[in-house]
Scaffold this motif. Structure first.
Motif: not given
Length: 124
Positions: A88-99
């Motif tokens: 509920x506080x929100x997204x700090x960061x996102x990143x793609x995790x590759x195969x």
């Protein structure tokens, strides 16, 4: 090649999560939530997907179901880090995790906290 001469990528995918130390502590701002046994519990009862999202791009379990049921094999999964580990506080960061054997690389001087600024490329 895997069993019976079937290419390994047809039935097996490995996603290495950067900074994730499964037994104690983490580095580099991990953990990135993608769905694992304790993650929904840690994030609260209203979260049914460990990533806090309900699509196969953000959830490993949903990606696995899409692969099994629709034949859509995942090439990458988006890992999410929440502010104070609270959805509920929100997204700090996102990143793609590759195969594997691909590796996520940030695109130049783009904001590394946005998943769209990451792309998968071969390790070597």
């Amino acid at each position: 090649m895997g069993a019976a001469g079937i290419p390994l990528d047809d039935w097996y995918r490995l996603f290495l999560i950067p900074g994730m130390q499964n037994c104690q502590g983490t580095a580099f701002g991990a953990p990135y939530y993608i769905v694992s046994a304790p993650q929904p519990f840690e994030l609260g009862q209203d979260v049914w997907s460990g990533s806090g999202f309900s699509d196969p791009k953000h959830g490993a379990l949903l990606a696995l179901l899409g692969w099994r049921e629709n034949g859509t094999a995942p090439e990458s999964i988006i890992g999410t880090k929440f502010i104070n580990e609270t959805v509920t506080a929100g997204v700090r960061r996102q990143r793609s995790i590759s195969m594997y054997p691909m590796q996520a690389k940030c695109r130049g001087k783009e904001d590394p906290d946005l998943a769209e600024n990451w792309h998968c490329q071969l390790l070597y």
